[in-house]
Design a protein around this motif. Structure first.
Motif, PDB file in Angstrom:
ATOM      1  N   MET A 156       0.817  -1.214   0.000  1.00 43.77           N
ATOM      2  CA  MET A 156       0.000   0.000   0.000  1.00 43.77           C
ATOM      3  C   MET A 156       0.850   1.263   0.000  1.00 43.77           C
ATOM      4  O   MET A 156       0.310   2.377  -0.021  1.00 43.77           O
ATOM      5  CB  MET A 156      -0.926   0.006   1.224  1.00 43.77           C
ATOM      6  CG  MET A 156      -2.003  -1.059   1.186  1.00 43.77           C
ATOM      7  SD  MET A 156      -3.148  -0.848  -0.198  1.00 43.77           S
ATOM      8  CE  MET A 156      -3.963   0.666   0.276  1.00 43.77           C
ATOM      9  N   PHE A 159       0.104   4.050  -2.438  1.00 45.83           N
ATOM     10  CA  PHE A 159      -1.187   4.733  -2.382  1.00 45.83           C
ATOM     11  C   PHE A 159      -1.179   5.736  -1.224  1.00 45.83           C
ATOM     12  O   PHE A 159      -1.577   5.397  -0.102  1.00 45.83           O
ATOM     13  CB  PHE A 159      -2.324   3.729  -2.196  1.00 45.83           C
ATOM     14  CG  PHE A 159      -2.441   2.724  -3.308  1.00 45.83           C
ATOM     15  CD1 PHE A 159      -3.165   3.019  -4.446  1.00 45.83           C
ATOM     16  CD2 PHE A 159      -1.823   1.485  -3.213  1.00 45.83           C
ATOM     17  CE1 PHE A 159      -3.280   2.091  -5.473  1.00 45.83           C
ATOM     18  CE2 PHE A 159      -1.929   0.552  -4.230  1.00 45.83           C
ATOM     19  CZ  PHE A 159      -2.654   0.858  -5.374  1.00 45.83           C
ATOM     20  N   CYS A 165      -8.699  10.020   4.928  1.00 44.79           N
ATOM     21  CA  CYS A 165      -8.148   8.745   5.418  1.00 44.79           C
ATOM     22  C   CYS A 165      -7.007   8.982   6.398  1.00 44.79           C
ATOM     23  O   CYS A 165      -6.859   8.254   7.383  1.00 44.79           O
ATOM     24  CB  CYS A 165      -7.662   7.895   4.246  1.00 44.79           C
ATOM     25  SG  CYS A 165      -8.978   7.088   3.311  1.00 44.79           S
ATOM     26  N   ALA A 183      -7.754   2.661   3.027  1.00 46.41           N
ATOM     27  CA  ALA A 183      -7.881   3.344   1.742  1.00 46.41           C
ATOM     28  C   ALA A 183      -9.345   3.690   1.528  1.00 46.41           C
ATOM     29  O   ALA A 183     -10.224   3.260   2.276  1.00 46.41           O
ATOM     30  CB  ALA A 183      -7.381   2.461   0.602  1.00 46.41           C
ATOM     31  N   GLY A 188      -7.277   5.008  -2.826  1.00 45.39           N
ATOM     32  CA  GLY A 188      -6.870   3.617  -2.769  1.00 45.39           C
ATOM     33  C   GLY A 188      -6.912   2.885  -4.086  1.00 45.39           C
ATOM     34  O   GLY A 188      -7.124   3.471  -5.154  1.00 45.39           O
ATOM     35  N   ARG A 368      -3.769  -3.237  -6.548  1.00 44.26           N
ATOM     36  CA  ARG A 368      -3.051  -3.447  -5.285  1.00 44.26           C
ATOM     37  C   ARG A 368      -2.174  -4.677  -5.467  1.00 44.26           C
ATOM     38  O   ARG A 368      -2.682  -5.787  -5.638  1.00 44.26           O
ATOM     39  CB  ARG A 368      -4.020  -3.661  -4.126  1.00 44.26           C
ATOM     40  CG  ARG A 368      -3.303  -3.829  -2.766  1.00 44.26           C
ATOM     41  CD  ARG A 368      -4.295  -3.941  -1.630  1.00 44.26           C
ATOM     42  NE  ARG A 368      -5.095  -5.169  -1.714  1.00 44.26           N
ATOM     43  CZ  ARG A 368      -6.218  -5.377  -1.055  1.00 44.26           C
ATOM     44  NH1 ARG A 368      -6.700  -4.432  -0.278  1.00 44.26           N
ATOM     45  NH2 ARG A 368      -6.881  -6.508  -1.192  1.00 44.26           N
TER      46      ARG A 368
END
Length: 757
Positions: A156, A159, A165, A183, A188, A368
């Motif tokens: 992650m 991102f 967030c 996310a 995300g 991802r």
């Protein structure tokens, strides 16, 4: 009234305390008790400095373990008084890589109820967002690059958090406080749908197109948490048959993903299957495994899902994407591993489109990254307990204590089939998720990657290797070529040690180690063994009568060869034998291309072929699985007493030959003959155990090897044994099949009180 004196404690917490929301829990707990200080991740441990009045400090310390988050498994390894520094607040310090490494890597987790509620709330900003998660759910093992478990050390990292967030991430009162994979749609991962020249980069449009194609009977490769699945409508027989034809998987059962709306939401499953209460519990457990459940007679599922079997591998959604797909589709979907059969599951978009192009009509990707593969775990309820058939996402990496201490970090490479590797050091062993069969270049590549990755992830470098004694196994060749000191363990000794180790055996056990084939100390192919002793000291107490396999390794895929060889061994004719039997018999009589085996698995293969259930197998265990399914349709069967003879050395041999006339008796139903076959072997198990008790005295009975994944054989055998006063054991968390070999290899060389240097 006197005040409780001010005190300070420095606490080190070990165990499963990273990736499970433990630091936020400690933070909130400290504020609840009015304490000052800090909490910090350090090389797999959590360090705490806490100070305040001594009563609050004592209550806080107890609560660290008693009130820990559901996913955590903490242990207080150090607790010492220190001089108070008068901290005015309690904070979360930045993680550090200093200190002694004590790493416990968390497994991937299913979507929690709180996130599901948000996922389905039109007013929530994460409404229908396929990557919703919090501190108590979501991917872990498959996205952690290294520990400490911080966002920059995960997939992650690419991102950056949006302001909203980030505020949640920093808010101690928020459920996503220090949730590393957090996310939202603004910052995300996103979905992408590809079909021929069409590409949809909008997440909502991609999801809708995927659903439309699934409703039309198409096969879609969908990227999940630990790899790709191949999805199609489980009620659409044409779609399921098409998937099988394209994947080259004609018979092996396919898993089915069912909709789920909460603990009472088993409606779709109960319309098609008959899950027992224990199976329902397993289906809804945090692992979200594939659970084998019996089909209803009127099941609307495609008959091509599990041909010739009375069970289906059922699974409930565990990712937000699954929930969105299943809720909108409003029916079950076939969800089989996105791979070439037998290989590890595929994890990258490019490889999926290259290797699955001939199988899938379209691809639902996301951006991802999956850092390491993790196929779905598989369980079967045997003897009223959930038993591991395959370790995978949610159940691995699996960590267990060892019966003794290993001074030298040791890598166990497992076997050739259903490969799992294990890494052991001190008194710890970690077993990686299922890799697969090591008979393809890609499988070997992943095998090596997992070996390197596991050592790097845990910060432990192996200094010796233990492997199977079979000279031809790819895992054993790798071990011998690794440049490290190598120890060999015989296949069935590892099986026996696995069940002994998991159940913390004491004294001498009698272990029935029955499987396909494994290399024995005498150079023959064992597989119907009864071993007496304990790890490092196993002796062959008894075995099934050996026979000569016709055609060598091909017998594993062609059960008719085992059937013919059994008949030739005792001079019985099989009138329905395949036509090529005459030439094969000439070679067999001359000792050409034949091998000697005592394998129970090959005996089951032969029985299945003689009953006309499976002449040629497209997957390992196909014949025995169909034989068991047939036998369960018959409540009673004859118990044929098989002759048991001892040689001069006291080794017993079980003569299976009386089973052949019974199996060939066409006047009896096939169900009756299948049941009698199982009942006779169960009777033999009890007879051998009684002999062992009379001659040696034994502390317990163990079952090991893939044959004992046969629920009927286990139930009949344990019933006979319990009637005779025996206590029996079958692996629970470790697969009884070859997936448990690496664990058994370590236990075999690590007896209590014995240190390996």
């Amino acid at each position: 009234m006197s005040r409780t004196p001010h005190a300070a404690q420095q606490i080190t917490v070990t165990g499963q305390v990273q990736g499970v929301g433990f630091r936020p829990f400690v933070y909130r707990l400290a504020h609840q008790y009015g304490l000052g200080g800090w909490v910090q991740n350090c090389q797999g441990q959590v360090r705490i400095w806490a100070e305040g009045d001594s009563a609050s400090l004592e209550a806080f310390t107890r609560a660290l373990v008693e009130q820990a988050p559901p996913l955590a498994a903490p242990a207080l390894s150090q607790q010492k008084p220190v001089t108070a520094e008068r901290h005015k607040e309690f904070i979360i310090r930045d993680s550090t890589a200093t200190g002694r490494a004590d790493i416990h890597v968390p497994s991937d987790q299913f979507t929690c109820d709180a996130c599901l509620q948000e996922l389905n709330d039109p007013h929530d900003r994460r409404y229908h967002y396929p990557f919703i998660n919090c501190t108590q759910c979501g991917p872990r093992y498959t996205l952690i690059e290294k520990l400490p478990y911080d966002r920059p050390n995960t997939s992650m990292a690419a991102f950056p958090l949006c302001p909203t967030c980030l505020a949640e991430y920093r808010d101690p009162a928020d459920r996503r406080f220090h949730a590393e994979p957090v996310a939202c749609p603004e910052c995300g991962p996103q979905l992408q749908y590809r079909q021929d020249a069409m590409q949809l980069d909008d997440t909502s449009a991609a999801l809708q197109q995927c659903l439309s194609d699934l409703r039309e009977g198409k096969v879609v490769a969908v990227k999940g948490i630990g790899g790709y699945h191949l999805l199609c409508d489980a009620y659409n027989n044409d779609a399921v048959v098409r998937l099988r034809e394209r994947k080259g998987r004609p018979d092996k059962p396919l898993a089915v993903l069912f909709p789920f709306t909460g603990p009472q939401g088993m409606g779709a499953i109960e319309q098609t299957l008959r899950p027992t209460p224990i199976e329902v519990q397993a289906l809804a457990a945090a692992q979200r495994p594939i659970v084998l459940c019996r089909k209803r007679e009127d099941s609307p599922l495609s008959p091509a899902i599990a041909p010739g079997l009375d069970e289906v591998g059922a699974m409930l959604p565990y990712s937000p994407l699954h929930h969105l797909l299943l809720a909108a589709f409003d029916g079950p979907l076939v969800a089989t591993s996105g791979n070439i059969s037998g290989e590890p599951v595929i994890t990258s978009e490019q490889e999926a489109e290259q290797r699955l192009a001939a199988v899938a009509d379209a691809f639902l990707h996301h951006n991802r990254p999956i850092l390491r593969p993790a196929d779905d775990a598989v369980l079967r309820v045997i003897g009223e307990k959930n038993r591991a058939i395959r370790l995978g996402r949610g159940s691995a990496p699996l960590e267990l204590p060892l019966p003794g201490r290993i001074e030298v970090p040791t890598l166990a490479t497992g076997g050739q089939m259903k490969n799992c590797i294990a890494l052991a050091w001190d008194r710890r062993i970690v077993i990686a998720p299922h890799i697969g069969n090591l008979d393809s270049p890609r499988s070997l590549t992943i095998f090596e990657q997992v070996i390197d990755d596991l050592q790097r992830l845990y910060g432990v470098q192996a200094e010796q290797v233990v492997c199977d004694a079979h000279p031809g196994y790819a895992s054993s060749r790798w071990a011998r070529e690794s440049g490290l000191p190598t120890r060999e363990v015989f296949h069935h000794h590892a099986h026996a040690s696995a069940v002994y180790g998991e159940h913390a055996g004491k004294g001498d056990w009698l272990v029935f180690a029955w499987d396909g084939v494994g290399y024995g100390p005498d150079g023959t192919l064992w597989g119907g063994e009864v071993l007496l002793g304990r790890p490092g000291q196993w002796q062959r107490f008894a075995s099934l009568r050996p026979f000569h396999l016709a055609g060598g390794d091909r017998a594993g895929r062609e059960p008719w060869r085992s059937a013919l060889a059994l008949c030739w061994e005792v001079g019985i004719a099989w009138e329905e034998a395949p036509p090529q039997g005459e030439l094969l018999q000439q070679a067999w009589c001359r000792g050409i291309n034949r091998s000697t085996t005592s394998a129970a698995g090959r005996l089951f293969d032969g029985a299945a072929a003689l009953l006309g259930l499976c002449h040629t197998a497209s997957f390992e265990g196909q014949g025995p699985m169909r034989l068991e399914a047939l036998a369960t349709q018959q409540e009673l069967g004859e118990e044929i007493a098989l002759p048991i003879q001892a040689d001069a050395a006291g080794h017993y041999t079980v003569d299976w030959s009386p089973l052949l006339p019974m199996l060939l008796n066409a006047r009896a139903s096939r169900q009756y003959r299948a049941r009698t076959f199982h009942a006779s072997l169960a009777h033999t198990i009890a007879a051998l155990a009684t002999l062992a008790r009379e001659r040696h005295g034994i502390a317990g009975i163990g079952f090991a090897g893939g044959v004992f994944q046969n629920r009927l054989l286990y139930q009949l055998g344990t019933h006979a044994l319990s009637t005779a006063g025996f206590t029996t054991h079958l692996p629970i968390r470790i697969p009884a099949n070859d997936g448990g070999l690496s664990y058994g290899q370590i236990v075999e060389i690590c007896q209590p009180g014995h240190e390996i240097k």
